[in-house]
Write a protein that holds these residues in place. Sequence first.
Motif, PDB file in Angstrom:
ATOM      1  N   PHE A  49      33.563  60.477  47.792  1.00 34.68           N
ATOM      2  CA  PHE A  49      33.970  59.241  48.426  1.00 34.68           C
ATOM      3  C   PHE A  49      32.920  58.780  49.440  1.00 34.68           C
ATOM      4  O   PHE A  49      32.574  57.625  49.512  1.00 34.68           O
ATOM      5  N   LEU A  59      25.819  52.504  54.189  1.00 36.37           N
ATOM      6  CA  LEU A  59      27.282  52.389  54.211  1.00 36.37           C
ATOM      7  C   LEU A  59      27.697  50.922  54.084  1.00 36.37           C
ATOM      8  O   LEU A  59      28.588  50.576  53.312  1.00 36.37           O
ATOM      9  N   GLY A  63      29.624  49.106  50.969  1.00 40.46           N
ATOM     10  CA  GLY A  63      30.892  48.405  51.163  1.00 40.46           C
ATOM     11  C   GLY A  63      30.848  47.012  50.567  1.00 40.46           C
ATOM     12  O   GLY A  63      31.753  46.589  49.856  1.00 40.46           O
ATOM     13  N   LEU A  64      29.748  46.302  50.832  1.00 41.25           N
ATOM     14  CA  LEU A  64      29.614  44.954  50.294  1.00 41.25           C
ATOM     15  C   LEU A  64      29.558  44.992  48.778  1.00 41.25           C
ATOM     16  O   LEU A  64      30.180  44.192  48.094  1.00 41.25           O
ATOM     17  N   ALA A  67      33.017  45.647  47.297  1.00 43.72           N
ATOM     18  CA  ALA A  67      33.890  44.474  47.376  1.00 43.72           C
ATOM     19  C   ALA A  67      33.456  43.427  46.356  1.00 43.72           C
ATOM     20  O   ALA A  67      34.279  42.833  45.657  1.00 43.72           O
ATOM     21  N   TRP A  70      34.417  44.340  42.786  1.00 43.98           N
ATOM     22  CA  TRP A  70      35.865  44.193  42.571  1.00 43.98           C
ATOM     23  C   TRP A  70      36.190  42.735  42.236  1.00 43.98           C
ATOM     24  O   TRP A  70      36.993  42.443  41.364  1.00 43.98           O
TER      25      TRP A  70
ATOM     26  N   LEU B 197      36.942  42.411  52.698  1.00 47.70           N
ATOM     27  CA  LEU B 197      37.221  43.593  51.885  1.00 47.70           C
ATOM     28  C   LEU B 197      36.162  44.666  52.135  1.00 47.70           C
ATOM     29  O   LEU B 197      36.469  45.854  52.239  1.00 47.70           O
ATOM     30  N   ALA B 198      34.905  44.220  52.260  1.00 48.65           N
ATOM     31  CA  ALA B 198      33.811  45.170  52.506  1.00 48.65           C
ATOM     32  C   ALA B 198      34.007  45.873  53.848  1.00 48.65           C
ATOM     33  O   ALA B 198      33.899  47.097  53.941  1.00 48.65           O
ATOM     34  N   ILE B 202      34.442  49.788  54.630  1.00 48.73           N
ATOM     35  CA  ILE B 202      33.544  50.516  55.538  1.00 48.73           C
ATOM     36  C   ILE B 202      34.359  51.238  56.613  1.00 48.73           C
ATOM     37  O   ILE B 202      34.093  52.388  56.931  1.00 48.73           O
ATOM     38  N   SER B 204      37.410  52.355  56.348  1.00 50.28           N
ATOM     39  CA  SER B 204      38.101  53.541  55.831  1.00 50.28           C
ATOM     40  C   SER B 204      37.124  54.696  55.653  1.00 50.28           C
ATOM     41  O   SER B 204      37.476  55.851  55.877  1.00 50.28           O
ATOM     42  N   LYS B 205      35.858  54.392  55.286  1.00 48.75           N
ATOM     43  CA  LYS B 205      34.874  55.475  55.194  1.00 48.75           C
ATOM     44  C   LYS B 205      34.507  55.999  56.588  1.00 48.75           C
ATOM     45  O   LYS B 205      34.214  57.178  56.763  1.00 48.75           O
ATOM     46  N   TYR B 208      37.103  58.373  57.582  1.00 46.30           N
ATOM     47  CA  TYR B 208      36.931  59.615  56.811  1.00 46.30           C
ATOM     48  C   TYR B 208      36.058  60.605  57.560  1.00 46.30           C
ATOM     49  O   TYR B 208      36.340  61.803  57.591  1.00 46.30           O
ATOM     50  N   ALA B 224      42.258  58.160  54.977  1.00 47.50           N
ATOM     51  CA  ALA B 224      41.186  57.197  54.732  1.00 47.50           C
ATOM     52  C   ALA B 224      41.118  56.835  53.252  1.00 47.50           C
ATOM     53  O   ALA B 224      40.904  55.679  52.886  1.00 47.50           O
ATOM     54  N   MET B 225      41.301  57.843  52.389  1.00 51.15           N
ATOM     55  CA  MET B 225      41.246  57.556  50.954  1.00 51.15           C
ATOM     56  C   MET B 225      42.417  56.674  50.537  1.00 51.15           C
ATOM     57  O   MET B 225      42.273  55.768  49.720  1.00 51.15           O
ATOM     58  N   TYR B 228      41.529  53.235  51.549  1.00 48.32           N
ATOM     59  CA  TYR B 228      40.473  52.667  50.697  1.00 48.32           C
ATOM     60  C   TYR B 228      41.032  52.221  49.355  1.00 48.32           C
ATOM     61  O   TYR B 228      40.918  51.068  48.959  1.00 48.32           O
ATOM     62  N   TYR B 229      41.694  53.144  48.647  1.00 53.29           N
ATOM     63  CA  TYR B 229      42.154  52.820  47.293  1.00 53.29           C
ATOM     64  C   TYR B 229      43.426  51.976  47.303  1.00 53.29           C
ATOM     65  O   TYR B 229      43.591  51.087  46.468  1.00 53.29           O
ATOM     66  N   ASP B 232      42.346  48.538  48.042  1.00 50.46           N
ATOM     67  CA  ASP B 232      41.784  47.960  46.816  1.00 50.46           C
ATOM     68  C   ASP B 232      42.873  47.418  45.902  1.00 50.46           C
ATOM     69  O   ASP B 232      42.741  46.346  45.324  1.00 50.46           O
ATOM     70  N   LEU B 236      43.384  43.673  44.951  1.00 51.84           N
ATOM     71  CA  LEU B 236      43.227  43.256  43.553  1.00 51.84           C
ATOM     72  C   LEU B 236      44.255  42.182  43.200  1.00 51.84           C
ATOM     73  O   LEU B 236      43.936  41.173  42.561  1.00 51.84           O
TER      74      LEU B 236
END
Lengths: 166, 264
Positions: A49, A59, A63-64, A67, A70, B197-198, B202, B204-205, B208, B224-225, B228-229, B232, B236
């Motif tokens: 991850f 990082l 991230g960009l 996104a 997606w 979203l980015a 970031i 969430s990482k 982590y 954090a995971m 993140y997911y 997403d 979506l």
Amino acid sequence: MTHTPESRNKLSKHLFKQKNLWSGILFGLGFAAFADEVIFHQLLHWHKFYDLSSTSVGLVSDGLFHAFSWFATVGSLYLVADLRRRQGLWPKMWWSGKLLGAGGFQLYDGLIQHKLMRIHQIRYHVNIIYYDLIWNIIAVILIIVGIYLYKKATLDAKILEASNHV
Amino acid sequence: MYSETNLLTVANLFLVATIFFTFMYVSAIFLSNRKPHLQKWPLMRLLFWLTGVLSACIALAGPLAEAGHHDFRFHMGGHLLLGMLAPLLIALSAPMTLLLRSLSTKNAKRCTYLLKSRFARFYVNPVTASVLNIGGLWLLYATPLFNWMHSSPVLFFFVHIHIFAAGYLFTISIIYIDPVSHRHNYTYRTVVFIAALAVHGILSKYIYTNPPDGVLASQAQSGAMLMYYGGDLIDLVLIILLFRDWYQSAKPRQQEEEACLSTE
């Protein structure tokens, strides 16, 4: 000049060359990024991850990119739907874009992210050279097939146009 | 961590508020349905409202909320429900449309006047909404605020109000279900959404590797995971809704369609 629906379709799709190409590229990008995450992160756990990058730039770029990919996956499929309702879907051109997008992403990942920025490697505690070679060679093959399809599609369009002007 | 009594008070306060608003929503449906020139309020929207309120309640009161006080994974699960899923579902239930329909013409006009104000326009700008939403999360998880929140019920109350309100504001600034005074174009909303979203990813990482004070590293990683997911997944849905509107609005008109089909 009158046309059967089929010949109409063949002609109209060439009006949307850019749109076909770009929606393919977007889908290829999104698909490759998604497949990378599912196969290598979740299923194989080869890289994680977050592989503690030395730079925060890595990082942010990651991230960009995530996104963007997606959005690209969903957006490109809506573009395909749009092309279809305009009778302008051109599969050969679309696939060329898809392979270029996927191959381009993989090569970027393999050269820039793995080697230049060193955000993560494909796998750890192994001799990485074989993994790197396979990864990047597959990327180059995807790009070459993409270019081949692009040329082929453009040629098809020219032949069709010529035959219509006779 | 604070006493159980304080916790219960805060949880009850949230419950009373949600019951009150649900009562208002249902009453408004009856008022709106009585107007003969209007179509009946769709049942689906009531369902969106109820599931939205339910997911907020699960996050704010009950066993999950309680576990969230001690375990970061449950905290994050609750956060997803309160800050992302509940706002999405409630936005889909179109409360503002319902309000305008149920009011008298005079009052509805007053209401739209408010909605058109500069103040409202500023807040429903996607950039403002994203900064409030994602910026608030950075404040919560990357500063000692997370710890302070767990020692002060008042702070806890306001942080949770903010999480929901900012999530709702973000949702309605990106997808337009209810009437909006100023519609930003699709490209603009898409670009802002990608950035938001980015930054969410970031963050969430960041969590982590840098757990908030007092959170176990292992819990921070799973939390954090999930952020993140899970983020997403809900994003979506938002992306699909945004692009669906875009797709429908870009529908070729009759002439264009003929131009596409004719071969010049």
